[in-house]
Design an enzyme around this catalytic site. Sequence first.
Site, mmCIF file in Angstrom:
data_model
loop_
_atom_site.group_PDB
_atom_site.id
_atom_site.type_symbol
_atom_site.label_atom_id
_atom_site.label_comp_id
_atom_site.label_asym_id
_atom_site.label_seq_id
_atom_site.Cartn_x
_atom_site.Cartn_y
_atom_site.Cartn_z
ATOM 1 C CE LYS A 91 0.506 0.028 5.510
ATOM 2 N NZ LYS A 91 -0.243 -0.473 6.698
ATOM 3 C CG ASP B 140 3.882 3.688 6.352
ATOM 4 O OD1 ASP B 140 4.865 4.052 5.679
ATOM 5 O OD2 ASP B 140 3.921 3.605 7.582
#
Length: 218
Positions: A129, A148
């Site tokens: 991420k 996310d």
Amino acid sequence: MSAELTAAAPAAERIGPILALLHAAYPDARCALDHRNALELLVATILSAQCTDERVNKVTPALFARYPDARAFAEADRAELEEMIHSTGFYRNKAKNIQEACARIVEVYDGQVPATMDDLLSLAGVARKTANVVLGTAYHMADGIVVDTHVKRLAQRLGLSTQNDPDKIERDLQAITPREEWIDLSHLLIFHGRRVCDARKPNCPGCVIRHLCPAAQA
DNA sequence: ATCCCGAGGG
DNA sequence: CCCTCTGGAT
């Protein structure tokens, strides 16, 4: 006659209209973490774990003034760094990761934040991420899609993935999204997730893509 | 699966 | 009180 696309259509057919409608709704969608360079974005992204971007933006101005480069972060007093980032939560882990990552950036990468996925993943506190955020926004080299909490939730509600693991969701999104849209897709889903498709009480009546969403409530 | 952890909203 | 916020390491 118009073959009207519905929520029952395959994800690969809905992703185009979804992107177009979200682009129109959020023409200004972009990274919401304040930063001036790759290092500042890396630090801000580490701080953003389980914390609002708004709160991260409250602590970073003083943080970036106090620690102007990777060496400054690496050599910082741990307790002082922890105090400056305290309000973002997980402050011990975050301070430790920032200092370990910056020490490696100084020692291995000559003080420059690396620009490849593998090099970024070698840094403490950096997984896909965070690496995708830095590659996409700081270096404009999208090697993947940022997944996310918002992207995960919306991908699942929209039926773009039935997976639960963020890495698997990322692969599902990659398979149906043109590469040139990879960066925008995350920003659009994050904006929509914050403003309309809330975690607690999604505003389906006010959603511009509700007709394409299997989870939409009347 | 569990831990790390503060702040804001309902 | 409970849930959520641009997660990652063990």
